[in-house]
Motif scaffolding. Structure first.
Motif, mmCIF file in Angstrom:
data_model
loop_
_atom_site.group_PDB
_atom_site.id
_atom_site.type_symbol
_atom_site.label_atom_id
_atom_site.label_comp_id
_atom_site.label_asym_id
_atom_site.label_seq_id
_atom_site.Cartn_x
_atom_site.Cartn_y
_atom_site.Cartn_z
ATOM 1 N N THR A 113 10.851 1.360 -22.404
ATOM 2 C CA THR A 113 11.126 1.327 -23.837
ATOM 3 C C THR A 113 11.044 2.721 -24.429
ATOM 4 O O THR A 113 10.407 3.614 -23.858
ATOM 5 N N THR A 139 13.834 -0.762 -28.160
ATOM 6 C CA THR A 139 14.423 0.562 -28.355
ATOM 7 C C THR A 139 15.497 0.437 -29.431
ATOM 8 O O THR A 139 16.595 -0.044 -29.151
ATOM 9 N N SER A 192 21.983 -0.418 -27.235
ATOM 10 C CA SER A 192 22.311 -1.700 -26.597
ATOM 11 C C SER A 192 23.112 -1.502 -25.311
ATOM 12 O O SER A 192 22.809 -2.100 -24.279
ATOM 13 N N THR A 222 15.607 -3.765 -25.356
ATOM 14 C CA THR A 222 16.413 -3.539 -26.562
ATOM 15 C C THR A 222 16.458 -4.823 -27.389
ATOM 16 O O THR A 222 16.086 -5.899 -26.919
#
Length: 413
Positions: free
Chosen positions: A331, A364, A368, A378
């Motif tokens: 992440t 995050t 994507s 994500t």
């Protein structure tokens, strides 16, 4: 007769002043929800600069957090540090009375990459527009990288080990490592971390020479590491301070051990030589795991450096695979707040501690379409039992650093 147990350095308090929240609770709420606060730069004097997007701390009032006599001596980055240090000590239930901390067994370690640019610019403008008699006496120290260490230690009366780490962005993790080692050597308490305020005009102009800086003016697309659209990083201000003390001493005080700073290692591979950072970062990871006595398969999450430069992102993805030998959740919450130089990995460390406590890996933001072989979290937070976290950082000048965190409950066994 068994040997005495080694002193373990524990995180017992967290203080945060960041674009995503000016206290730990609001910071974690926005982090776990994947909120992006990146926006157009609003600072006076920056309108004409090509750097258009940043992570600004917009709800921080220095006068509410810092006494006037310190306020006039210090820059914004030190205001952040003093406020975050207060919060970290309060969280650890320390510093409320004169007897809480032995002055000569308490210290401060910080890292800084930009120093007090806003304060320095203001005083230099007075020098050239009015003359030397109009320059205040605090100009000599307020801009200095060590100012936050000095002012926090003076204000809190800490007279033990105090230092500032110069290792560009990776210095944030190195500062935490220095704190851990001081505690292992016998120091009672270290307040450690980093805060930055690089968004004043002078400081921003200094950054324009970084080829890794994102030129994109759309906040949603300006900082998208590990994607085909990666075009650099977005800078940010703010940071975090942590209270570090011996785990056994914290338990004796009845204070929860939030995490253990279990292992750290650092390497150097040269400025902007991102392909070489694969080997350097992998070696730092291996060294941190070895110091922690941690096998690669025990790592539950990686908080990535996530520079946003294609060759750097590829090197990091490969370094993680090289060192861990398997897929692991990764992440980079900083894509929603910006990369606050030395403070970025300390904010990641705070987020990692909170992730372990809440059983959630934060997402995050703004990312994507991943183009690397990474299990990048994500969209939304992922529920997971996080017992061991790995935090990574690289500096623009070539430093690489890795830090292993263990869940506090795991250390008690």
């Amino acid at each position: 007769m068994s040997a005495p147990r080694e002193r373990r350095a524990a995180v017992t308090g967290i203080g945060v002043v960041a674009p995503g929240g000016t206290n730990t609770e609001t910071f974690w709420k926005s982090t776990q929800e994947g909120v992006s606060v990146l926006d157009r730069v609003t600072r006076e004097g920056c309108e004409h600069l090509p750097l258009k997007v940043a992570g600004e701390v917009r709800s921080f009032e220095p006068s509410a957090a810092v006494e006037e006599r310190y306020l006039v001596q210090t820059d914004r980055f030190t205001h952040f540090a003093m406020a975050a240090a207060d919060a970290a000590l309060q969280d650890a239930r320390l510093g409320q009375a004169d007897t809480d901390v032995a002055p000569f067994s308490a210290g401060v370690v910080t890292a800084a990459g930009s120093g007090g640019g806003e304060f320095g610019q203001r005083e230099l403008q007075k020098l050239w527009s009015k003359g030397s008699r109009y320059v205040g006496p605090w100009q000599s120290i307020a801009w200095f990288y060590a100012a936050s260490t000095g002012q926090v230690s003076i204000r809190r009366g800490f007279k033990g080990p105090c230092s500032v780490v110069a290792a560009d962005e990776a210095g944030g993790l190195d500062a935490l490592a220095h704190a851990a080692r001081a505690v292992k050597r016998g120091t009672d308490v270290i307040v450690a971390g980093s805060t930055e305020a690089p968004l004043a005009p002078y400081s921003m102009v200094c950054q324009l020479g970084y080829r890794e800086l994102s030129p994109v003016a759309d906040p949603k697309r300006a900082y998208r590491p590990f994607t085909e659209d990666a075009c650099g990083f977005v800078p940010a201000e703010g940071g975090a301070m942590l209270t570090v003390e011996a785990a056994d001493a914290a338990r004796e005080r009845g204070v929860p051990v939030r995490a253990v700073l279990a292992g750290h290692a650092a390497t150097f591979t040269g400025a902007s030589r991102w392909e070489l950072s694969r080997e350097g970062l992998a070696e730092a990871i291996r060294g941190a795991l070895a110091e922690a006595g941690c096998a690669p398969e025990e790592v539950d999450v990686v908080f990535a450096d996530a520079l946003g430069v294609p060759e750097a992102d590829r090197a990091e993805a490969l370094a993680i695979a090289d060192a861990l030998g398997r897929s692991v959740p990764v992440t980079a919450p900083k894509t929603g707040t910006g990369r606050a130089y030395c403070a970025a990995p300390v904010l990641d460390t705070a987020a990692a501690v909170l992730a372990m406590e809440h059983g959630l890996i934060p997402p995050t933001p703004n990312v994507s379409d991943i183009c690397h072989d990474l299990d990048l979290v994500t969209g939304r937070a992922r529920a997971a039992e996080v017992r061991t976290a790995l935090v990574l950082s690289r500096g623009l000048m070539g430093s690489n650093s890795a830090l292993v965190l263990r869940h506090g409950a795991a250390d008690a066994s």
